[in-house]
Write a protein that holds these residues in place. Sequence first.
Motif, short mmCIF file in Angstrom:
data_model
loop_
_atom_site.label_atom_id
_atom_site.label_comp_id
_atom_site.label_asym_id
_atom_site.label_seq_id
_atom_site.Cartn_x
_atom_site.Cartn_y
_atom_site.Cartn_z
N PHE A 200 34.06 38.61 46.68
CA PHE A 200 34.28 39.75 46.73
C PHE A 200 33.93 40.30 45.23
O PHE A 200 34.15 41.69 45.13
N VAL A 201 33.55 39.22 44.55
CA VAL A 201 33.55 39.37 42.75
C VAL A 201 32.14 38.83 42.65
O VAL A 201 32.64 37.97 43.00
N SER A 202 32.28 39.45 41.81
CA SER A 202 29.91 39.35 41.16
C SER A 202 30.85 38.47 40.10
O SER A 202 31.33 38.99 39.31
N ASN A 203 29.87 38.00 39.66
CA ASN A 203 29.77 36.96 38.68
C ASN A 203 30.32 37.42 37.16
O ASN A 203 30.96 37.14 36.33
N LYS A 204 29.74 39.33 36.94
CA LYS A 204 29.90 39.28 35.35
C LYS A 204 30.51 40.13 35.64
O LYS A 204 31.56 40.43 34.34
N ASN A 205 32.23 40.08 36.67
CA ASN A 205 32.81 40.73 37.07
C ASN A 205 34.56 39.92 36.70
O ASN A 205 35.32 40.42 36.77
N ARG A 206 34.48 38.07 36.48
CA ARG A 206 34.91 37.41 37.32
C ARG A 206 35.60 37.16 35.58
O ARG A 206 35.14 36.00 35.10
N ASN A 207 36.38 38.17 34.35
CA ASN A 207 36.91 38.10 33.80
C ASN A 207 38.44 37.66 33.83
O ASN A 207 38.97 36.43 32.79
#
Length: 354
Positions: A149-156
């Motif tokens: 549900f969370v794209s790579n770049k948003n896995r903060n």
Amino acid sequence: MKDLSNFEDRLKIINSFDGNLVYGAKSFNLTTNRTGKGPSNGLPTKELLKVVQDSQKDRFVRKSIGWVEQKNCVVCNSKKRSFLLNRLGLAYFRCAECSHIYQDPILSNSVAAELYSNEETTTKIYKSDNQQEMDEIKFSYGVDLINSFVSNKNRNSILDIGCGPGIFSKVAFRKGWDLSIGVDINDSYDDISKSSSGFKLVRGNVLDIASLDFNTKFDVISMWSFLEHIPDPKKYINDLGNVLKDNGLIFILVPNSDSLVAKLLREKSTCYNWKHISYFNIKSLNFLLESCGYNCVFDETVITEIGNIKSYLNGKEPYSGELPDKDPFSFIDSKFIHINKLGSRIIAVYKKNF
Ligand SMILES: [Zn+2]
């Protein structure tokens, strides 16, 4: 990489962390300290005996101290309800409005804190080798599901509340989250290493989320086997909103009161214990989260407890693992259970709409 939006693909994975399926109920319950001297032997735990006593006649009744009344549904606040069952001195009611099941009376905060601080029943389960092996696979699946549900770049940043030894947080860090924090109140895991850049385990009062200062907001907050312990889950979810980013996700695993095992076992189900104030089903969990401004983007059930079910249908104690030579209920399998959302645990993901 499996397609987690596909039921059959998910079924293969969720079967792989289902202790009853992997080891057989008899062996799994014994080696994870559930049976034997554990909480599934039909007797009160050491902690519970501090607040209930054996009256010989009606067996276990609540002692006169330590309990507070809880007259309203903790999810929808309705007073309308019906008595569900009594187990070892604990009474449970079903809300007539939202179908939530809740304990009444519950332990006062101070007595509950004292019992939790001396709690060894579940730490013995979680520290057993077979349980840890299952948990590694389970947490890995949980991270994969969240990542879908969370794209790579948003896995903060991801926060796990009630993290125990922090296995989930460790796996999340390994699977691409820049900052993965686990927080827990229990200090019986102090031997676990705490330092690693981007991966942190923090001791803190997880019962009061407002008291914790993380210095950041999170993209995802996860709670594994946690929300059922909270006296006021609505306030809790509302407080979480302050540390979750706009459009962030909440991942929840809780016991399922609509599970086949719970419906069959009733008073014999160990899910009815002093620590579980709430016993959600998918409907009441959705009701709670929606009333706090979230919408459900995913739900399913995991963990069959199939050996416990089959033992009971065989006329034996449910956690004994005493299975019949020939199973007349062979149609009850993992697929049957999960396609009908009758598994022992709910996994659900919610999106913040504010
Ligand atoms: Zn209700």
